[in-house]
Design a protein around this motif. Structure first.
Motif, PDB file in Angstrom:
ATOM      1  N   TYR A 121       0.433  -1.116  -0.006  1.00  0.00           N
ATOM      2  CA  TYR A 121      -0.226  -0.178  -0.422  1.00  0.00           C
ATOM      3  C   TYR A 121       0.764   1.207  -0.165  1.00  0.00           C
ATOM      4  O   TYR A 121       0.600   2.288  -0.538  1.00  0.00           O
ATOM      5  CB  TYR A 121      -1.527  -0.134   1.492  1.00  0.00           C
ATOM      6  N   ALA A 122       1.644   0.350   0.422  1.00  0.00           N
ATOM      7  CA  ALA A 122       2.529   2.086   0.490  1.00  0.00           C
ATOM      8  C   ALA A 122       3.376   2.988  -0.236  1.00  0.00           C
ATOM      9  O   ALA A 122       3.485   3.667  -0.792  1.00  0.00           O
ATOM     10  CB  ALA A 122       4.030   2.063   2.298  1.00  0.00           C
ATOM     11  N   PHE A 123       3.632   2.020  -0.821  1.00  0.00           N
ATOM     12  CA  PHE A 123       4.766   1.862  -2.424  1.00  0.00           C
ATOM     13  C   PHE A 123       3.659   2.354  -3.498  1.00  0.00           C
ATOM     14  O   PHE A 123       3.803   3.244  -4.455  1.00  0.00           O
ATOM     15  CB  PHE A 123       5.337   0.770  -3.100  1.00  0.00           C
ATOM     16  N   GLU A 124       2.126   1.569  -3.456  1.00  0.00           N
ATOM     17  CA  GLU A 124       1.200   2.455  -4.344  1.00  0.00           C
ATOM     18  C   GLU A 124       0.845   3.786  -3.927  1.00  0.00           C
ATOM     19  O   GLU A 124      -0.016   4.487  -4.999  1.00  0.00           O
ATOM     20  CB  GLU A 124      -0.361   1.344  -4.071  1.00  0.00           C
ATOM     21  N   GLU A 125       0.817   4.200  -2.644  1.00  0.00           N
ATOM     22  CA  GLU A 125       0.487   5.420  -2.221  1.00  0.00           C
ATOM     23  C   GLU A 125       1.523   6.788  -3.212  1.00  0.00           C
ATOM     24  O   GLU A 125       1.369   7.586  -3.334  1.00  0.00           O
ATOM     25  CB  GLU A 125       0.816   5.862  -1.362  1.00  0.00           C
ATOM     26  N   LEU A 126       2.710   6.384  -2.588  1.00  0.00           N
ATOM     27  CA  LEU A 126       4.323   6.903  -3.346  1.00  0.00           C
ATOM     28  C   LEU A 126       3.856   7.317  -4.937  1.00  0.00           C
ATOM     29  O   LEU A 126       4.110   8.219  -5.120  1.00  0.00           O
ATOM     30  CB  LEU A 126       5.032   6.223  -2.985  1.00  0.00           C
ATOM     31  N   ILE A 127       3.347   5.986  -6.035  1.00  0.00           N
ATOM     32  CA  ILE A 127       3.231   5.971  -7.048  1.00  0.00           C
ATOM     33  C   ILE A 127       2.270   6.979  -7.453  1.00  0.00           C
ATOM     34  O   ILE A 127       2.197   7.327  -8.354  1.00  0.00           O
ATOM     35  CB  ILE A 127       3.257   4.403  -7.532  1.00  0.00           C
ATOM     36  N   ARG A 128       1.215   6.319  -6.789  1.00  0.00           N
ATOM     37  CA  ARG A 128      -0.174   7.553  -7.013  1.00  0.00           C
ATOM     38  C   ARG A 128       0.412   9.350  -6.531  1.00  0.00           C
ATOM     39  O   ARG A 128      -0.096   9.789  -7.852  1.00  0.00           O
ATOM     40  CB  ARG A 128      -1.273   7.232  -5.937  1.00  0.00           C
ATOM     41  N   ARG A 129       1.085   9.474  -5.748  1.00  0.00           N
ATOM     42  CA  ARG A 129       1.112  10.925  -5.608  1.00  0.00           C
ATOM     43  C   ARG A 129       2.154  11.254  -6.964  1.00  0.00           C
ATOM     44  O   ARG A 129       2.148  12.423  -7.318  1.00  0.00           O
ATOM     45  CB  ARG A 129       1.708  10.928  -3.900  1.00  0.00           C
ATOM     46  N   PHE A 130       3.486  10.633  -6.979  1.00  0.00           N
ATOM     47  CA  PHE A 130       4.230  10.148  -7.753  1.00  0.00           C
ATOM     48  C   PHE A 130       3.656  11.201  -9.760  1.00  0.00           C
ATOM     49  O   PHE A 130       4.038  11.638 -10.031  1.00  0.00           O
ATOM     50  CB  PHE A 130       5.656  10.043  -7.991  1.00  0.00           C
TER      51      PHE A 130
END
Length: 658
Positions: free
Chosen positions: A158-167
């Motif tokens: 989930y953390a990776f996905e949240e970061l990718i979403r923001r980027f």
């Protein structure tokens, strides 16, 4: 989303404050994502670090060169690190952080080093060093604990996905190309695997899974969890391919951390470089990007299509601006043959693949191929606003080449569009989610739908409809009307003739126009033979007209008229009027002549069908089958409401003017 991974993502995101000024916002991910992966791998290896070094020393004493034997010392992980450094010791020396980190990364086994090659991490370290930021950024990551005990695989994902979403948001990229909301994945996996629950509990069962657009690996993880929840002793072998290097690296590192064979995750374009060529799988699932063109791989795809079904794209090619149905053909190509156990497929599409493309277009031929082979088990309509990058409606397509006898020749349509809950906080275009209780309901409903298909006597749920594959087929017929003409010269006709291409180089152009203008006030002729005589006499001074000019003249003086003369060919058959030509879709199992007599001839008795132009098409008009007519409100009710509104407006205006 859990508070743990949200706090984690926010903490990691704070590193962006250090990069501001030296990096563009769109470049933050090139630093933050690989550092996050590196720190995660480091924390995972920490408990066995000393044991690996001791094992390496013993192997060196025995002269053993095969360092893959070190995997035993990691407690079941499929990667290792032989450097004496760890992340924190590499960062401790402020003046040599970049060199230390390069040395530390060099100590990883090859399957882990490939991840940092995908990020081009050495180049990023050099750039950070040049900006004097290496120590500041690295020391930030040294502060956080990313061990599995502190952050489990779910939270890390989930953390990776949240970061990718923001980027993706700050760089105007499409976040949805890289990952799929987890609750959507859970529902998709349930519908894909639920019919096989009994088989999945078989002792020692081994299942292979492929996602050809795997992103960060969420679908592969969910499929594995579903199977192992039903059978802890089952072995699941995930395979994937991903075009985006960052997503690929995250997916691969996730499998490494879980002790699985990350070599089955490949980097590259599934269309032009099928990295799983020759392999077949038990389950295939994907959420390919919606409406993404395949122009970059056009030559590769078209060349493969030329070899027909010896390749992947023998059924047809869709429009260049939407490769969705290419992904589905790719997946079908990787199905096991029925005699080998067959396969099941689940894929997420927008509405376009259901109906885009006229009869005998590439899309229609692909649908026809799938339906005529009876591979389509079901289509499930999902709520809108489920995905991060689009609010449009989406659908699951479920396919299998191992339907049992009861389900052969049947296709289910399941309407799940009302099974959602509003999110407390929107994420991009994602404003809705499917709660666990709705996932359970839909999984149960899908199972009931399959039961209904087995037994036609079973009462049908209003959200489920069962069709035959042929129900989605139709003949596209061409309805012709006779050509009836009157003949006359008008100013409009002359204006059209003046700009006609055949007259551009005709030397007597002006004389021709002047001669025809003498006929402008003459009454129209309703017999071609009479007008031929008139025209011949008028244009006699010009001699014989060039064929192209003569054709252009007749084109402008011939006017379609219901009261005009019927035009026929040499056999006496009526000629069709192109301007009156129409098209109708006739269901495959309906007689065309009966359809014409019922639907067309009562309105236009002189119509006929040109059977030489009939084409076969397939489309799946999902919403039409679930349409419910809502009668308009009574006029009296609308009038009363308007009068009430007018009274309110007058009252408000009077308050303002007083």
């Amino acid at each position: 989303m859990s508070s743990t991974h949200t706090r984690l993502a926010s903490f990691i995101w704070s590193v962006a404050d250090l990069l501001r000024g030296d990096y563009k916002q769109s470049e933050y991910g090139k630093v933050i994502l690989p550092f996050t992966v590196l720190r995660r791998l480091d924390c995972v290896l920490a408990p066995t670090k000393q044991k690996v070094l001791e094992r390496k020393a013993k192997l060196a004493e025995r002269g053993v060169q095969n360092l893959d034997m070190l995997k035993r010392a990691t407690g079941g992980l499929s990667f290792y690190n032989t450097s004496k450094l760890d992340f924190q010791s590499a960062v401790r020396d402020q003046d040599n952080v970049a060199n230390n980190l390069k040395s530390y990364i060099g100590g990883f086994s090859e399957n882990a080093r490939e991840i940092f090659d995908a990020y081009d991490f050495p180049a990023q370290l050099a750039r950070l060093d040049g900006a004097g930021l290496t120590y500041q950024v690295a020391s930030k990551f040294a502060e956080i604990d990313l061990s599995p005990e502190a952050v489990d695989n779910h939270q890390m994902g989930y953390a990776f996905e949240e970061l990718i979403r923001r980027f993706s948001e700050i760089s105007n990229e499409t976040a949805g190309e890289h990952f799929t909301p987890r609750e959507v994945i859970r529902l998709m996996v349930n519908l894909l695997l639920a019919p096989d629950e009994e088989e999945l509990t078989t002792p020692g069962v081994v299942k292979t899974v492929l996602d050809p657009a795997c992103g960060t690996g969420g679908m592969l993880t969910a499929a594995e969890e579903f199977i192992t929840e039903h059978n802890p002793h089952a072995k699941v072998v995930p395979h994937g391919q991903e075009l985006n290097a960052e997503s690929y690296a995250i997916c691969k590192s996730d499998l490494l951390i879980k002790g699985e064979n990350a070599a089955n995750i490949k980097l590259g374009n599934s269309f032009s470089h099928d990295k799983h060529y020759g392999k077949t799988f038990d389950y295939l699932l994907a959420n390919p990007p919606f409406g993404v063109e395949w122009k970059k791989v056009k030559d590769d795809v078209e060349n493969e299509a030329k070899i027909g079904f010896a390749g992947r794209f023998g059924a047809g090619l869709p429009r260049i601006n939407d490769g969705s149905l290419l992904f589905l053909q790719h997946m079908i190509h990787h199905m096991k043959k029925p005699e080998q156990g067959g396969s099941r497929i689940a894929i997420v599409f927008n509405g376009s693949p259901l109906f885009t493309g006229a009869a005998e277009s590439g899309e229609s031929r692909i649908r026809q191929w799938i339906l005529e082979n009876d591979w389509l088990e079901a289509i499930v309509a999902l709520p809108d606003q489920l995905f991060y990058n689009t609010g449009i409606s989406t659908y699951f397509w479920i396919l299998t080449n191992r339907k049992d006898e009861a389900h052969r020749g049947k296709v289910l349509l399941l309407d799940a569009r009302e099974h959602w809950a509003k999110m407390r906080k929107s994420l991009g275009d994602k404003r809705k989610e499917i709660p666990d209780e709705e996932i359970a309901k839909l999984t149960e409903l899908y199972g009931e739908a399959l039961t209904v298909a087995e037994n036609p006597e079973h009462p049908m749920h209003e959200k489920v409809k069962v069709f035959s594959p042929r129900d989605f087929g139709y003949r596209r017929i061409t309805v012709e009307r006779p050509l009836k003409l009157r003949f006359e010269v008008t100013e409009e006709a002359l204006a059209e003739l003046e700009v006609a291409k055949p007259l551009a180089k005709y030397e007597s152009r002006e004389k021709l126009i002047d001669a025809l203008r003498t006929l402008v006030d003459e009454p129209a002729s309703y017999r071609k033979v009479d007008f031929v005589k008139t025209l011949k006499e008028t244009l006699a001074p010009l001699g014989k007209l060039p064929a192209a000019v003569d054709k252009a003249v007749w084109k402008v003086v011939s006017i379609s008229d219901p009261e005009g003369e019927l035009q026929t060919d040499r056999k006496g058959e009526p000629l069709p009027d192109p301007d009156l030509r129409d098209y109708e879709n006739v269901p495959l199992d309906e007689d065309i002549d009966e359809y014409l007599a019922r639907e067309v001839l009562p309105h236009v008795p002189d119509a006929w069908v040109d059977h030489t132009k009939t084409k076969v098409g397939y489309e799946i008009p999902f919403t039409r089958h679930f349409y419910k007519y809502v009668p308009p409100r009574p006029l009296e009710e609308i009038d009363a409401e308007l009068k009430d509104l007018e009274a309110q407006i007058q009252r408000l205006l009077s308050e303002v003017t007083e």
